[in-house]
Design a protein around this motif. Structure first.
Motif, PDB file in Angstrom:
ATOM      1  N   ASP A  63     -17.387   6.500  -1.968  1.00  0.00           N
ATOM      2  CA  ASP A  63     -16.884   6.080  -3.395  1.00  0.00           C
ATOM      3  C   ASP A  63     -15.264   5.579  -3.913  1.00  0.00           C
ATOM      4  O   ASP A  63     -15.014   5.193  -4.185  1.00  0.00           O
ATOM      5  CB  ASP A  63     -15.930   8.059  -3.829  1.00  0.00           C
ATOM      6  N   GLN A  64     -15.545   4.664  -2.658  1.00  0.00           N
ATOM      7  CA  GLN A  64     -14.533   3.630  -1.920  1.00  0.00           C
ATOM      8  C   GLN A  64     -13.068   4.198  -2.429  1.00  0.00           C
ATOM      9  O   GLN A  64     -12.737   3.198  -3.473  1.00  0.00           O
ATOM     10  CB  GLN A  64     -14.786   2.214  -2.638  1.00  0.00           C
ATOM     11  N   LYS A  65     -12.612   4.834  -2.184  1.00  0.00           N
ATOM     12  CA  LYS A  65     -11.401   6.041  -2.442  1.00  0.00           C
ATOM     13  C   LYS A  65     -10.469   5.985  -0.997  1.00  0.00           C
ATOM     14  O   LYS A  65     -11.020   6.481  -0.361  1.00  0.00           O
ATOM     15  CB  LYS A  65     -12.168   6.981  -3.471  1.00  0.00           C
ATOM     16  N   SER A 103      -2.638  13.417  -6.546  1.00  0.00           N
ATOM     17  CA  SER A 103      -3.640  13.391  -5.220  1.00  0.00           C
ATOM     18  C   SER A 103      -3.549  12.271  -4.483  1.00  0.00           C
ATOM     19  O   SER A 103      -3.886  12.096  -3.424  1.00  0.00           O
ATOM     20  CB  SER A 103      -4.926  13.388  -5.685  1.00  0.00           C
ATOM     21  N   ARG A 104      -2.946  11.692  -4.638  1.00  0.00           N
ATOM     22  CA  ARG A 104      -2.750   9.972  -4.413  1.00  0.00           C
ATOM     23  C   ARG A 104      -3.958   9.416  -4.272  1.00  0.00           C
ATOM     24  O   ARG A 104      -4.312   9.010  -3.205  1.00  0.00           O
ATOM     25  CB  ARG A 104      -1.441   9.908  -2.892  1.00  0.00           C
ATOM     26  N   SER A 105      -5.794   9.179  -4.545  1.00  0.00           N
ATOM     27  CA  SER A 105      -6.088   8.663  -4.879  1.00  0.00           C
ATOM     28  C   SER A 105      -6.133   7.291  -4.965  1.00  0.00           C
ATOM     29  O   SER A 105      -5.936   7.351  -6.510  1.00  0.00           O
ATOM     30  CB  SER A 105      -7.422   9.528  -5.085  1.00  0.00           C
ATOM     31  N   LEU A 106      -6.655   6.535  -4.209  1.00  0.00           N
ATOM     32  CA  LEU A 106      -6.607   4.711  -5.132  1.00  0.00           C
ATOM     33  C   LEU A 106      -7.903   4.342  -4.766  1.00  0.00           C
ATOM     34  O   LEU A 106      -8.447   4.440  -3.453  1.00  0.00           O
ATOM     35  CB  LEU A 106      -5.457   3.863  -4.233  1.00  0.00           C
ATOM     36  N   SER A 107      -8.487   3.602  -5.467  1.00  0.00           N
ATOM     37  CA  SER A 107      -9.487   2.583  -5.833  1.00  0.00           C
ATOM     38  C   SER A 107      -9.377   1.722  -4.787  1.00  0.00           C
ATOM     39  O   SER A 107      -8.128   0.798  -4.730  1.00  0.00           O
ATOM     40  CB  SER A 107      -9.888   2.526  -7.060  1.00  0.00           C
ATOM     41  N   PHE A 108     -10.331   1.428  -3.834  1.00  0.00           N
ATOM     42  CA  PHE A 108     -10.266   0.468  -2.964  1.00  0.00           C
ATOM     43  C   PHE A 108     -10.022  -0.834  -4.154  1.00  0.00           C
ATOM     44  O   PHE A 108      -9.346  -2.033  -3.485  1.00  0.00           O
ATOM     45  CB  PHE A 108     -11.616  -0.310  -2.128  1.00  0.00           C
ATOM     46  N   ASN A 109     -10.409  -0.952  -5.087  1.00  0.00           N
ATOM     47  CA  ASN A 109     -10.426  -2.204  -6.097  1.00  0.00           C
ATOM     48  C   ASN A 109      -9.087  -2.252  -6.631  1.00  0.00           C
ATOM     49  O   ASN A 109      -8.978  -3.186  -6.676  1.00  0.00           O
ATOM     50  CB  ASN A 109     -11.729  -2.175  -7.436  1.00  0.00           C
ATOM     51  N   ASP A 110      -7.974  -1.789  -6.630  1.00  0.00           N
ATOM     52  CA  ASP A 110      -7.177  -0.723  -7.615  1.00  0.00           C
ATOM     53  C   ASP A 110      -6.072  -1.909  -6.490  1.00  0.00           C
ATOM     54  O   ASP A 110      -5.115  -2.718  -5.739  1.00  0.00           O
ATOM     55  CB  ASP A 110      -6.517   0.394  -8.006  1.00  0.00           C
ATOM     56  N   VAL A 111      -6.306  -0.685  -5.288  1.00  0.00           N
ATOM     57  CA  VAL A 111      -5.802  -1.824  -4.044  1.00  0.00           C
ATOM     58  C   VAL A 111      -5.877  -3.630  -3.345  1.00  0.00           C
ATOM     59  O   VAL A 111      -4.714  -3.879  -3.065  1.00  0.00           O
ATOM     60  CB  VAL A 111      -6.221  -1.195  -2.342  1.00  0.00           C
ATOM     61  N   ALA A 112      -7.095  -3.474  -3.452  1.00  0.00           N
ATOM     62  CA  ALA A 112      -7.338  -5.110  -3.300  1.00  0.00           C
ATOM     63  C   ALA A 112      -6.856  -5.643  -4.299  1.00  0.00           C
ATOM     64  O   ALA A 112      -5.933  -6.985  -4.323  1.00  0.00           O
ATOM     65  CB  ALA A 112      -9.201  -5.034  -3.096  1.00  0.00           C
ATOM     66  N   ILE A 151     -11.649  -6.942  -0.841  1.00  0.00           N
ATOM     67  CA  ILE A 151     -11.692  -5.289  -1.396  1.00  0.00           C
ATOM     68  C   ILE A 151     -12.581  -5.421   0.210  1.00  0.00           C
ATOM     69  O   ILE A 151     -12.099  -4.191   0.356  1.00  0.00           O
ATOM     70  CB  ILE A 151     -12.102  -5.687  -2.518  1.00  0.00           C
ATOM     71  N   GLU A 152     -13.141  -6.634   0.988  1.00  0.00           N
ATOM     72  CA  GLU A 152     -13.683  -5.506   2.337  1.00  0.00           C
ATOM     73  C   GLU A 152     -12.906  -5.217   2.909  1.00  0.00           C
ATOM     74  O   GLU A 152     -13.185  -5.093   4.211  1.00  0.00           O
ATOM     75  CB  GLU A 152     -14.704  -6.327   2.874  1.00  0.00           C
ATOM     76  N   GLN A 153     -11.538  -5.396   3.041  1.00  0.00           N
ATOM     77  CA  GLN A 153     -10.460  -5.862   4.009  1.00  0.00           C
ATOM     78  C   GLN A 153      -9.851  -4.652   3.729  1.00  0.00           C
ATOM     79  O   GLN A 153      -8.456  -3.902   4.236  1.00  0.00           O
ATOM     80  CB  GLN A 153      -9.380  -7.023   4.382  1.00  0.00           C
ATOM     81  N   VAL A 154      -9.698  -3.892   2.712  1.00  0.00           N
ATOM     82  CA  VAL A 154      -8.976  -2.492   1.794  1.00  0.00           C
ATOM     83  C   VAL A 154      -8.680  -1.389   3.095  1.00  0.00           C
ATOM     84  O   VAL A 154      -7.711  -0.909   3.393  1.00  0.00           O
ATOM     85  CB  VAL A 154      -9.379  -2.162   0.675  1.00  0.00           C
ATOM     86  N   GLU A 155     -10.442  -1.296   3.585  1.00  0.00           N
ATOM     87  CA  GLU A 155     -10.077  -0.091   4.238  1.00  0.00           C
ATOM     88  C   GLU A 155      -9.809  -0.417   6.116  1.00  0.00           C
ATOM     89  O   GLU A 155      -8.841   0.651   6.459  1.00  0.00           O
ATOM     90  CB  GLU A 155     -11.785  -0.233   4.579  1.00  0.00           C
ATOM     91  N   LEU A 156      -9.215  -1.809   6.372  1.00  0.00           N
ATOM     92  CA  LEU A 156      -9.224  -2.410   7.761  1.00  0.00           C
ATOM     93  C   LEU A 156      -7.305  -1.598   7.524  1.00  0.00           C
ATOM     94  O   LEU A 156      -6.982  -1.232   8.429  1.00  0.00           O
ATOM     95  CB  LEU A 156      -9.408  -3.482   8.035  1.00  0.00           C
ATOM     96  N   LEU A 157      -6.922  -2.126   6.367  1.00  0.00           N
ATOM     97  CA  LEU A 157      -5.656  -2.439   5.661  1.00  0.00           C
ATOM     98  C   LEU A 157      -5.462  -0.502   6.128  1.00  0.00           C
ATOM     99  O   LEU A 157      -3.999  -0.664   6.838  1.00  0.00           O
ATOM    100  CB  LEU A 157      -5.317  -2.402   4.285  1.00  0.00           C
ATOM    101  N   LEU A 216       0.811  -0.685  -0.110  1.00  0.00           N
ATOM    102  CA  LEU A 216      -0.233  -0.026  -0.172  1.00  0.00           C
ATOM    103  C   LEU A 216       0.949   1.029  -0.142  1.00  0.00           C
ATOM    104  O   LEU A 216       0.900   2.425  -0.833  1.00  0.00           O
ATOM    105  CB  LEU A 216      -0.842   0.262   1.544  1.00  0.00           C
ATOM    106  N   MET A 217       2.451   1.823   0.808  1.00  0.00           N
ATOM    107  CA  MET A 217       2.814   2.472   0.574  1.00  0.00           C
ATOM    108  C   MET A 217       3.570   2.161  -0.742  1.00  0.00           C
ATOM    109  O   MET A 217       3.899   4.099  -1.112  1.00  0.00           O
ATOM    110  CB  MET A 217       4.243   2.137   1.502  1.00  0.00           C
ATOM    111  N   ASP A 218       4.339   1.443  -1.399  1.00  0.00           N
ATOM    112  CA  ASP A 218       4.500   1.105  -2.394  1.00  0.00           C
ATOM    113  C   ASP A 218       3.563   2.324  -3.850  1.00  0.00           C
ATOM    114  O   ASP A 218       3.475   2.857  -4.615  1.00  0.00           O
ATOM    115  CB  ASP A 218       5.352   0.797  -2.692  1.00  0.00           C
TER     116      ASP A 218
END
Length: 376
Positions: free
Chosen positions: A328-330, A288-297, A304-310, A278-280
């Motif tokens: 917006d899950q970002k 803006s360093r905006s990332l979607s939950f889907n891209d992170v997952a 994807i439901e664990q992205v927010e916890l991460l 995630l840091m990378d």
């Protein structure tokens, strides 16, 4: 020359043996009162392998060295005393001896520090961890206050790293082991020891809870001892963690699981790898360093439901800063913890700086073009 010294040197000269020349030289330098030259010869003498057994060095101190120890540089005296203490059969006697020397060199702060370190090492050898800890905690702020590197810094960091390694404190071991390596000339360390230190340092970096900067160890020359060996996988694993390469972490699983400590910490390592991933991602995103939950997952290989916890975990550790847009899950992040960068990350930074330069130029051109209208 005192009668005690004269008698001792006469006895040693009559014995002859491998030290016959040394006794003659000691006598000549003593009689000439060349204390500096005598100190240099004695310093070399006490490290002779033939004297590591028995009480020859103890007798040497009692009958010769003690007669002129007050004329020796106090730090040099402690350096001479250290190999003598190793010949004591009882550790308690060695500690008592060092404490006596400590009193004699109390006017030299660095010599006192070296005495305390030597006592700490003796306690560690006997597994007296309580006393070892007290000495380390007492000395640590004193070394922090020193504004220059001394000859005893490496000895303190070696003591501290060995203690924390024994206690299983990976974070403190990693920090002190790195400082130790920074205080010495790596070329004087045998290759086998260098490889062992590199391996232990790499394990500590992976297992330490607070270490999220792998660039420092990856750029350290001590890791060269592991290259093209059967422990090469550790370097590969460190490189994977450095950029948060979860796929490579999984691909190397069959290798790193052969190490018991890593195998037992699999869940912790997985979590750490995803945090670094995630840091990378945030570092590479720029703007803006905006990332979607889907891209992170997708990149971190987690649901994807664990992205927010991460993200919340990373925020709580102060690895990143920003906000989470649940609607917006970002992830809207504006800061990522600074780290030592590898060449790939430096290239990413260069690309962002180039883009920033272009943006500034375009804005400058736009202002110039619109300036006439504004002024008129």
């Amino acid at each position: 020359m005192s009668s005690r010294v004269e008698k001792y040197l006469s006895e040693q000269k009559s014995v002859g043996g491998p030290f016959a020349n040394e006794w003659l030289e000691f006598e000549s330098l003593y009689q000439s009162r060349l204390w500096h030259e005598l100190t240099l010869r004695v310093t070399s003498f006490v490290h002779r392998d033939e004297l590591k057994q028995g009480d020859q060095l103890k007798t040497f101190y009692e009958n010769f060295l003690s007669d002129f120890e007050h004329r020796i540089n106090q730090l040099a005296l402690v350096e001479i005393i250290i190999p003598i203490t190793r010949t004591f059969k009882q550790v308690d006697q060695a500690i008592e001896f060092i404490q006596q020397i400590r009193e004699k060199v109390k006017n030299n702060s660095v010599a006192v520090l070296l005495c305390d370190i030597t006592i700490g090492k003796a306690y560690l050898v006997t597994k007296n961890l309580i006393e070892t800890k007290k000495i380390i905690e007492n000395l640590s702020p004193k070394f922090d206050e020193l504004d220059h590197l001394t000859t005893v810094h490496s000895r303190f960091y070696d003591l501290s790293s060995n203690y924390y390694r024994f206690m299983g404190n990976h974070n403190e071991y990693y920090q002190n082991a790195l400082k130790y390596l920074g205080c010495i000339d790596l070329s004087i360390i045998p290759l086998k020891e260098k490889a062992e230190r590199a391996f232990n340092l790499g394990l500590a970096a992976l297992l330490a809870e607070n270490v999220y900067n792998f660039g420092e160890i990856l750029q350290h020359p001590v890791l060269d001892a592991l290259k093209n060996t059967r422990e090469q996988w550790l370097i590969d694993l460190l490189q994977a963690f450095n950029i948060g390469d979860v796929e490579k972490f999984d691909a190397l699983k069959s290798l790193w699981q052969s190490q018991p400590d890593l195998r037992m910490a699999e869940f912790v390592l997985k979590k750490k790898a995803t945090l670094l991933c995630l840091m990378d991602m945030i570092f590479a995103a720029g703007g803006s360093r905006s990332l979607s939950f889907n891209d992170v997952a997708t990149r971190t290989k987690i649901p994807i439901e664990q992205v927010e916890l991460l993200a919340m975990k990373a925020l709580s550790l102060d690895l990143i800063r920003g906000s989470i847009d649940q609607i917006d899950q970002k992830l809207n992040m504006h800061w990522v913890k600074p780290r030592v960068l590898d060449l790939r990350q430096v290239a990413t930074l260069k690309t962002r700086l180039d883009q920033w330069t272009n943006d500034v130029k375009q804005m400058s051109s736009l202002v110039e073009q619109q300036a006439g209208d504004i002024l008129s």
